[in-house]
Write a protein that holds these residues in place. Structure first.
Motif, PDB file in Angstrom:
ATOM      1  N   THR A   1      -3.121   1.134  14.331  1.00 11.09           N
ATOM      2  CA  THR A   1      -4.136   2.097  13.908  1.00 11.09           C
ATOM      3  C   THR A   1      -4.467   2.070  12.424  1.00 11.09           C
ATOM      4  OG1 THR A   1      -2.500   3.867  13.559  1.00 11.09           O
ATOM      5  CG2 THR A   1      -3.454   3.667  15.754  1.00 11.09           C
ATOM      6  N   GLU A   2      -3.605   1.501  11.593  1.00 13.67           N
ATOM      7  CA  GLU A   2      -3.833   1.584  10.153  1.00 13.67           C
ATOM      8  C   GLU A   2      -4.064   0.246   9.481  1.00 13.67           C
ATOM      9  OE1 GLU A   2      -0.870   3.988   8.227  1.00 13.67           O
ATOM     10  OE2 GLU A   2      -0.813   5.438   9.867  1.00 13.67           O
ATOM     11  N   VAL A   3      -4.012  -0.845  10.250  1.00  7.61           N
ATOM     12  CA  VAL A   3      -4.245  -2.164   9.681  1.00  7.61           C
ATOM     13  C   VAL A   3      -5.700  -2.353   9.342  1.00  7.61           C
ATOM     14  CG1 VAL A   3      -4.381  -4.603  10.334  1.00  7.61           C
ATOM     15  CG2 VAL A   3      -2.261  -3.363  10.655  1.00  7.61           C
ATOM     16  N   ASN A   4      -6.592  -1.905  10.236  1.00  5.47           N
ATOM     17  CA  ASN A   4      -8.015  -2.158  10.069  1.00  5.47           C
ATOM     18  C   ASN A   4      -8.797  -1.121  10.875  1.00  5.47           C
ATOM     19  OD1 ASN A   4     -10.607  -3.600  11.178  1.00  5.47           O
ATOM     20  ND2 ASN A   4     -10.018  -4.776   9.364  1.00  5.47           N
TER      21      ASN A   4
ATOM     22  N   THR B   1      12.975   0.044   4.660  1.00 10.10           N
ATOM     23  CA  THR B   1      11.623   0.593   4.530  1.00 10.10           C
ATOM     24  C   THR B   1      10.737  -0.329   3.706  1.00 10.10           C
ATOM     25  OG1 THR B   1      12.452   2.868   4.724  1.00 10.10           O
ATOM     26  CG2 THR B   1      10.277   2.574   3.740  1.00 10.10           C
ATOM     27  N   ALA B   2      11.286  -0.867   2.627  1.00  9.51           N
ATOM     28  CA  ALA B   2      10.514  -1.787   1.787  1.00  9.51           C
ATOM     29  C   ALA B   2      10.117  -3.038   2.558  1.00  9.51           C
ATOM     30  CB  ALA B   2      11.320  -2.168   0.550  1.00  9.51           C
ATOM     31  N   GLU B   3      11.036  -3.543   3.386  1.00  8.27           N
ATOM     32  CA  GLU B   3      10.723  -4.724   4.199  1.00  8.27           C
ATOM     33  C   GLU B   3       9.640  -4.415   5.222  1.00  8.27           C
ATOM     34  OE1 GLU B   3      11.675  -7.859   3.922  1.00  8.27           O
ATOM     35  OE2 GLU B   3      12.792  -7.326   2.112  1.00  8.27           O
ATOM     36  N   MET B   4       9.725  -3.241   5.844  1.00  8.37           N
ATOM     37  CA  MET B   4       8.718  -2.860   6.833  1.00  8.37           C
ATOM     38  C   MET B   4       7.350  -2.670   6.189  1.00  8.37           C
ATOM     39  SD  MET B   4      10.172  -2.872   9.775  1.00  8.37           S
ATOM     40  CE  MET B   4      11.099  -4.252   9.111  1.00  8.37           C
ATOM     41  N   GLU B   5       7.320  -2.085   5.010  1.00  5.83           N
ATOM     42  CA  GLU B   5       6.051  -1.893   4.299  1.00  5.83           C
ATOM     43  C   GLU B   5       5.439  -3.239   3.910  1.00  5.83           C
ATOM     44  OE1 GLU B   5       7.098   0.669   1.085  1.00  5.83           O
ATOM     45  OE2 GLU B   5       6.935   2.501   2.292  1.00  5.83           O
ATOM     46  N   GLY B   6       6.301  -4.175   3.540  1.00  4.61           N
ATOM     47  CA  GLY B   6       5.811  -5.510   3.221  1.00  4.61           C
ATOM     48  C   GLY B   6       5.221  -6.194   4.443  1.00  4.61           C
ATOM     49  N   LEU B   7       5.879  -5.997   5.597  1.00  5.33           N
ATOM     50  CA  LEU B   7       5.379  -6.561   6.848  1.00  5.33           C
ATOM     51  C   LEU B   7       4.012  -5.971   7.196  1.00  5.33           C
ATOM     52  CD1 LEU B   7       5.674  -8.161   9.490  1.00  5.33           C
ATOM     53  CD2 LEU B   7       6.957  -6.227  10.414  1.00  5.33           C
ATOM     54  N   ILE B   8       3.850  -4.687   7.009  1.00  4.71           N
ATOM     55  CA  ILE B   8       2.583  -4.035   7.323  1.00  4.71           C
ATOM     56  C   ILE B   8       1.475  -4.518   6.395  1.00  4.71           C
ATOM     57  CG2 ILE B   8       1.378  -1.808   7.311  1.00  4.71           C
ATOM     58  CD1 ILE B   8       4.063  -0.572   8.271  1.00  4.71           C
ATOM     59  N   ARG B   9       1.786  -4.693   5.115  1.00  2.00           N
ATOM     60  CA  ARG B   9       0.777  -5.200   4.166  1.00  2.00           C
ATOM     61  C   ARG B   9       0.333  -6.607   4.557  1.00  2.00           C
ATOM     62  NH1 ARG B   9       4.160  -2.774   0.303  1.00  2.00           N
ATOM     63  NH2 ARG B   9       5.129  -4.781  -0.175  1.00  2.00           N
TER      64      ARG B   9
ATOM     65  N   LEU C   1     -12.438   8.366  10.534  1.00  2.00           N
ATOM     66  CA  LEU C   1     -12.137   7.526  11.680  1.00  2.00           C
ATOM     67  C   LEU C   1     -10.654   7.566  12.014  1.00  2.00           C
ATOM     68  CD1 LEU C   1     -14.237   4.400  10.608  1.00  2.00           C
ATOM     69  CD2 LEU C   1     -14.983   6.380  11.943  1.00  2.00           C
ATOM     70  N   ALA C   2     -10.297   6.966  13.149  1.00  2.00           N
ATOM     71  CA  ALA C   2      -8.890   6.856  13.528  1.00  2.00           C
ATOM     72  C   ALA C   2      -8.129   6.106  12.454  1.00  2.00           C
ATOM     73  CB  ALA C   2      -8.769   6.114  14.865  1.00  2.00           C
ATOM     74  N   GLY C   3      -6.919   6.564  12.167  1.00  4.07           N
ATOM     75  CA  GLY C   3      -6.128   5.952  11.113  1.00  4.07           C
ATOM     76  C   GLY C   3      -6.342   6.601   9.763  1.00  4.07           C
ATOM     77  N   GLY C   4      -7.205   7.639   9.719  1.00  2.63           N
ATOM     78  CA  GLY C   4      -7.433   8.362   8.470  1.00  2.63           C
ATOM     79  C   GLY C   4      -8.498   7.764   7.562  1.00  2.63           C
ATOM     80  N   TYR C   5      -9.255   6.767   8.044  1.00  2.00           N
ATOM     81  CA  TYR C   5     -10.302   6.153   7.230  1.00  2.00           C
ATOM     82  C   TYR C   5     -11.495   7.102   7.103  1.00  2.00           C
ATOM     83  CZ  TYR C   5      -7.726   1.855   8.249  1.00  2.00           C
ATOM     84  OH  TYR C   5      -6.755   0.900   8.370  1.00  2.00           O
ATOM     85  N   LYS C   6     -12.042   7.202   5.889  1.00  2.00           N
ATOM     86  CA  LYS C   6     -13.245   7.979   5.648  1.00  2.00           C
ATOM     87  C   LYS C   6     -14.356   7.035   5.207  1.00  2.00           C
ATOM     88  CE  LYS C   6     -10.964  12.331   4.478  1.00  2.00           C
ATOM     89  NZ  LYS C   6     -10.803  13.412   3.477  1.00  2.00           N
TER      90      LYS C   6
END
Length: 388
Positions: free
Chosen positions: A25-28, A111-119, A300-305
């Motif tokens: 939901t937050e990638v794109n 958490t840092a590793e997971m955030e890097g994966l998401i980026r 939009l979904a994911g918090g996009y405005k």
């Protein structure tokens, strides 16, 4: 005490759900808008029935005459292979041991590793949505030492591992598995790791490592008027061809509305999502400001405005080709998947595994999926738009 077993358990029980939600939901914003389904997956393939045209069993007649002959809906079967999508995190043995007596430090490490994966996933999966499935990032214009001048750097970022291929997909000797060290976005140059790129030549292409012709069937594959899509030849299935207008020039409300009207008139399709390059979004904002149209915002979904055009959300995406606007009916898109994101587990059920010969542990998220648009003729693309 924190151990590798603790890390393995945390990845499976705590981080998987959160990371999966963010990747979906937050990638794109376009990805967040698309429905995801496990339906129509058969083995390693997706087989989806797509309806086109109308039911033919309708007609007028006389009071005592024959009834219209039955003629059911028209269907074609779309067939595509599930694409293998991976995301890998890496943790060193030293980092784990350094935090084994400090639970807070250990949580911060994961958490840092997971955030890097998401980026990383945000960049690569977003890029795939606009690609043609080939994995090609750019085309070589010239080369000097380890620096390559290319036609575009839109799809490249520091840290990527790339292969240099010929324009027919053959590996260029000594130019595979190179890391992107630096990107000069003004000069459109990329500096790669390793020695001199002596075998690289003009018209060679850069591709994500090992990904040639293995990526998602993105918008670049859907918006074509020749060749085949999902196993169907566009030459004999004209409804597989979207509405496309090139060399638009100055953007106007008329050219946008014409595309929207054309889709509704010919395909009964209603646009609910517009995605464009940043320069085109600025051109649209200028147009709406000049015409004194209210520039409403939507969430939009994911918090996009984002801004809207006649109530339709307009999203700018870094991977959308320059001078291009897509007008989409997202109800026609589905990301078919074998399952949602899962950790790749070994025979022992562990997700963290040591890299052979190195004091490193890796864990890999996997998803088997592909994108299908059941009504290509219900989508539109405007290109060659003057950007602001």
């Amino acid at each position: 005490m924190v151990t590798m077993s603790s890390a393995d358990s945390a990845l499976k029980s705590y981080y998987l759900g959160a990371v999966s939600q963010q990747l979906n939901t937050e990638v794109n914003p376009f990805l967040a808008k698309i429905k995801q389904s496990t339906a129509d997956v058969w083995g390693k393939e997706i087989r989806r029935l797509a309806q086109y045209g109308v039911n033919g069993g309708v007609g007028a007649g006389t009071e005592e005459g024959a009834l219209p002959a039955a003629a059911g809906n028209n269907y074609e079967q779309f067939v595509t292979t599930l694409k293998n999508l991976y995301g890998t995190v890496e943790i060193s043995d030293k980092a784990v041991r350094a935090s084994e007596n400090n639970a807070g430090a250990f949580v911060n490490l994961l958490t840092a590793e997971m955030e890097g994966l998401i980026r990383s996933s945000s960049f690569n999966f977003g890029r795939m949505l606009f690609g043609d499935g080939s994995g090609v990032l750019c085309t070589v214009a010239s080369v000097s030492g380890t620096t390559v001048t290319v036609d575009t750097v839109k799809n490249v970022i520091e840290g990527m591992t790339v292969d240099v291929l010929t324009n027919v997909g053959a590996a260029v000797s000594g130019a595979t598995g190179r890391r992107v060290i630096a990107v000069d976005r003004d000069k459109k140059t990329i500096t790669l790791s390793g020695g001199e790129l002596s075998g690289v030549a003009e018209t060679n292409v850069l591709c994500v490592q090992g990904s040639y012709n293995l990526e998602l069937t993105g918008l670049g594959a859907i918006f074509k008027d020749t060749g085949s899509l999902y196993g169907l030849d566009r030459a004999t299935h004209k409804w597989m061809i979207p509405y496309m207008q090139s060399e638009v020039g100055a953007l106007s409300e008329t050219v946008i509305q014409k595309a929207i009207d054309k889709l509704e008139e010919t395909a009964g399709s209603r646009v609910d999502f517009i995605v464009c390059s940043w320069g085109v979004k600025r051109a649209l904002q200028k147009l709406l400001s000049t015409s004194r149209v209210n520039n409403d915002m939507a969430e939009l979904a994911g918090g996009y405005k984002t801004i809207t055009y006649n109530g339709i959300p307009v999203v700018a995406d870094r991977f959308c080709p320059d001078g291009t606007m897509y007008l989409l009916n997202t109800a026609d898109f589905t990301l078919h998947q074998l399952c949602d994101w899962k950790w790749l587990e070994g025979d022992d059920g562990k997700v963290l595994r040591q890299v052979p010969g190195k004091p490193l542990y890796t864990a890999t998220l996997v998803k088997y999926a592909d994108l299908i648009c059941t009504r290509p003729c219900g989508q539109a693309m405007l290109s060659g738009i003057d950007e602001e």
